[in-house]
Design a protein around this motif. Structure first.
Motif, PDB file in Angstrom:
ATOM      1  N   GLY A 176       0.796  -1.225   0.000  1.00 23.82           N
ATOM      2  CA  GLY A 176       0.000   0.000   0.000  1.00 23.82           C
ATOM      3  C   GLY A 176       0.822   1.263   0.000  1.00 23.82           C
ATOM      4  O   GLY A 176       0.287   2.364  -0.081  1.00 23.82           O
ATOM      5  N   SER A 177       2.150   1.128   0.099  1.00 21.91           N
ATOM      6  CA  SER A 177       2.980   2.334   0.196  1.00 21.91           C
ATOM      7  C   SER A 177       3.414   2.855  -1.163  1.00 21.91           C
ATOM      8  O   SER A 177       3.615   4.036  -1.356  1.00 21.91           O
ATOM      9  CB  SER A 177       4.221   2.050   1.026  1.00 21.91           C
ATOM     10  OG  SER A 177       4.998   1.060   0.393  1.00 21.91           O
ATOM     11  N   GLY A 178       3.600   1.965  -2.103  1.00 18.74           N
ATOM     12  CA  GLY A 178       4.192   2.394  -3.371  1.00 18.74           C
ATOM     13  C   GLY A 178       3.154   2.519  -4.453  1.00 18.74           C
ATOM     14  O   GLY A 178       2.030   2.939  -4.202  1.00 18.74           O
ATOM     15  N   GLY A 198       2.352   3.348   7.213  1.00 24.17           N
ATOM     16  CA  GLY A 198       1.650   4.606   6.946  1.00 24.17           C
ATOM     17  C   GLY A 198       0.173   4.521   7.304  1.00 24.17           C
ATOM     18  O   GLY A 198      -0.402   5.486   7.832  1.00 24.17           O
ATOM     19  N   PHE A 199      -0.432   3.382   7.039  1.00 20.13           N
ATOM     20  CA  PHE A 199      -1.855   3.213   7.362  1.00 20.13           C
ATOM     21  C   PHE A 199      -2.061   3.078   8.866  1.00 20.13           C
ATOM     22  O   PHE A 199      -3.044   3.565   9.421  1.00 20.13           O
ATOM     23  CB  PHE A 199      -2.430   1.971   6.660  1.00 20.13           C
ATOM     24  CG  PHE A 199      -2.548   2.149   5.165  1.00 20.13           C
ATOM     25  CD1 PHE A 199      -3.576   2.897   4.626  1.00 20.13           C
ATOM     26  CD2 PHE A 199      -1.605   1.580   4.314  1.00 20.13           C
ATOM     27  CE1 PHE A 199      -3.683   3.076   3.256  1.00 20.13           C
ATOM     28  CE2 PHE A 199      -1.698   1.758   2.941  1.00 20.13           C
ATOM     29  CZ  PHE A 199      -2.727   2.510   2.404  1.00 20.13           C
ATOM     30  N   VAL A 200      -1.134   2.393   9.502  1.00 23.80           N
ATOM     31  CA  VAL A 200      -1.235   2.175  10.948  1.00 23.80           C
ATOM     32  C   VAL A 200      -1.086   3.505  11.688  1.00 23.80           C
ATOM     33  O   VAL A 200      -1.831   3.804  12.623  1.00 23.80           O
ATOM     34  CB  VAL A 200      -0.172   1.152  11.417  1.00 23.80           C
ATOM     35  CG1 VAL A 200      -0.189   1.008  12.921  1.00 23.80           C
ATOM     36  CG2 VAL A 200      -0.379  -0.189  10.717  1.00 23.80           C
ATOM     37  N   ARG A 201      -0.120   4.288  11.225  1.00 23.89           N
ATOM     38  CA  ARG A 201       0.155   5.594  11.840  1.00 23.89           C
ATOM     39  C   ARG A 201      -1.090   6.477  11.872  1.00 23.89           C
ATOM     40  O   ARG A 201      -1.277   7.271  12.779  1.00 23.89           O
ATOM     41  CB  ARG A 201       1.265   6.259  10.996  1.00 23.89           C
ATOM     42  CG  ARG A 201       1.763   7.564  11.447  1.00 23.89           C
ATOM     43  CD  ARG A 201       3.131   7.476  12.108  1.00 23.89           C
ATOM     44  NE  ARG A 201       3.501   6.153  12.545  1.00 23.89           N
ATOM     45  CZ  ARG A 201       4.574   5.486  12.143  1.00 23.89           C
ATOM     46  NH1 ARG A 201       5.373   6.001  11.246  1.00 23.89           N
ATOM     47  NH2 ARG A 201       4.848   4.292  12.623  1.00 23.89           N
ATOM     48  N   ASN A 202      -1.945   6.365  10.848  1.00 24.72           N
ATOM     49  CA  ASN A 202      -3.108   7.253  10.726  1.00 24.72           C
ATOM     50  C   ASN A 202      -4.390   6.721  11.336  1.00 24.72           C
ATOM     51  O   ASN A 202      -5.439   7.342  11.203  1.00 24.72           O
ATOM     52  CB  ASN A 202      -3.339   7.574   9.252  1.00 24.72           C
ATOM     53  CG  ASN A 202      -2.361   8.637   8.772  1.00 24.72           C
ATOM     54  OD1 ASN A 202      -2.359   9.741   9.283  1.00 24.72           O
ATOM     55  ND2 ASN A 202      -1.498   8.283   7.842  1.00 24.72           N
ATOM     56  N   GLY A 231       4.550  -1.367  12.376  1.00 23.63           N
ATOM     57  CA  GLY A 231       4.648  -0.041  12.980  1.00 23.63           C
ATOM     58  C   GLY A 231       3.566   0.267  13.999  1.00 23.63           C
ATOM     59  O   GLY A 231       3.180   1.422  14.181  1.00 23.63           O
ATOM     60  N   VAL A 232       3.083  -0.756  14.686  1.00 23.99           N
ATOM     61  CA  VAL A 232       2.056  -0.546  15.713  1.00 23.99           C
ATOM     62  C   VAL A 232       2.728   0.012  16.974  1.00 23.99           C
ATOM     63  O   VAL A 232       3.610  -0.623  17.540  1.00 23.99           O
ATOM     64  CB  VAL A 232       1.305  -1.856  16.040  1.00 23.99           C
ATOM     65  CG1 VAL A 232       0.279  -1.635  17.148  1.00 23.99           C
ATOM     66  CG2 VAL A 232       0.648  -2.407  14.778  1.00 23.99           C
TER      67      VAL A 232
END
Ligand code: C2E
Ligand code: MG
Ligand code: MG
Ligand code: MG
Length: 269
Positions: A176-178, A198-202, A231-232
């Motif tokens: 999902g990042s690229g 990136g999705f977890v951060r948001n 990245g949790v």
């Protein structure tokens, strides 16, 4: 007629750029020396089952303990090694270190370790053969990013399918990042998809982010693949992911990447 003015930027190569490049790159001799001196160390970041909160595997992440500059993270040296192709030498070393760790120290512990394969590794028949011909690597899984996967040769595709059929899990990293193309996860039977941090951060900050994340987890499950969230860092993120059925959790909330001995202690209890 094209004016020189427009061509100029491509021709300019100044001393500053040259020194920037030299700073980033590492010669083959320097790399060999650093490996021989054991300056590269493999750290292990535990990956937890979301429901039981037990450790089920770990990701091998390399750090460079430079005698002059201290501990250096991968973002500082991996791009240059990928550019030169020498990353494969480092990844061969990482592979051997992981295998040695599993064989010598984890005989009685049911743990899997996943390692990152670079785009360059998937173009290098030597490392692919080394991995394929090694009968003792059934506890090692392999992470490949979308961009590496999208430029895959027939040989590399065969390499990954062979491993997948043998039961070594193949993970899609940073999903999902690229330039995410859903055809990648349609066309190859990945075992596990790692959703980009990136999705977890948001989580909790954007309704559309949360909707995408919930749908991604559902979609991946419908494809009969499992999901890791990377990245949790917070309880709120963990709760959201659990509630939406995410299978595995990796992140500082549970643990940072640990040196081998600390990781060993953690899984021995
Ligand atoms: P990656 O494979 O996506 O690895 C996950 C990265 O996220 C790691 O960064 C890890 O330390 C970091 N991370 C994990 N949990 C959290 C969290 O809760 N918060 C934050 N802020 N970060 C978290 P690291 O170790 O710096 O590695 C960066 C990238 O370098 C890796 O991304 C991978 O693409 C590459 N890399 C690392 N080790 C190797 C290696 O041995 N070989 C190759 N080819 N690439 C490697
Ligand atoms: Mg990874
Ligand atoms: Mg990742
Ligand atoms: Mg990454």
């Amino acid at each position: 007629y094209i004016s020189n003015r427009y061509l100029k930027p491509y021709a300019v190569y100044n001393e500053k750029m040259k020194s920037d490049h030299e700073e980033r790159s590492m010669s083959l001799i320097q790399l060999d020396e650093a490996i021989k001196n054991k300056e590269f160390q493999v750290y292990y970041q535990p990956i937890y089952d979301a429901q039981t909160e037990k450790i089920v595997s770990a990701e091998a992440l390399v750090r460079w303990h430079s005698p002059t500059n201290g501990v250096i993270l991968p973002s500082k040296f991996i791009p240059a090694l990928e550019e030169s192709g020498y990353i494969t030498i480092l990844d061969t070393y990482v592979y051997q270190s992981v295998q040695e760790f599993l064989e010598k120290e984890c005989q009685d512990i049911p743990i899997k370790i996943s390692m990152n394969l670079s785009r360059m590794d998937l173009m290098n028949q030597n490392i692919m053969n080394l991995i394929l011909e090694n009968e003792r690597n059934q506890h090692i899984n392999y992470e490949v990013t979308e961009s590496a996967y999208s430029s895959l040769s027939v040989n590399a595709n065969d390499f990954l399918s062979t491993l997948h059929q043998r039961g070594n899990m193949i993970l899609m990293d940073d999903f999902g990042s690229g330039v995410s193309s859903l055809s990648t996860i349609r066309d190859f039977e990945f075992d596990i998809i790692k959703i980009d941090m990136g999705f977890v951060r948001n989580i909790g900050y954007s309704q559309s982010n949360d909707s995408i994340l919930a749908s991604l987890i559902e979609m991946i499950h419908r494809l009969e693949m499992k999901v890791v969230a990377e990245g949790v860092e917070t309880k709120e993120q963990l709760d959201f992911l659990k509630e939406h059925g995410c299978d595995f959790i990796q992140g500082f909330y549970f643990s940072k990447p640990l040196i081998k001995n600390d990781f060993k202690k953690l899984i021995s209890n």
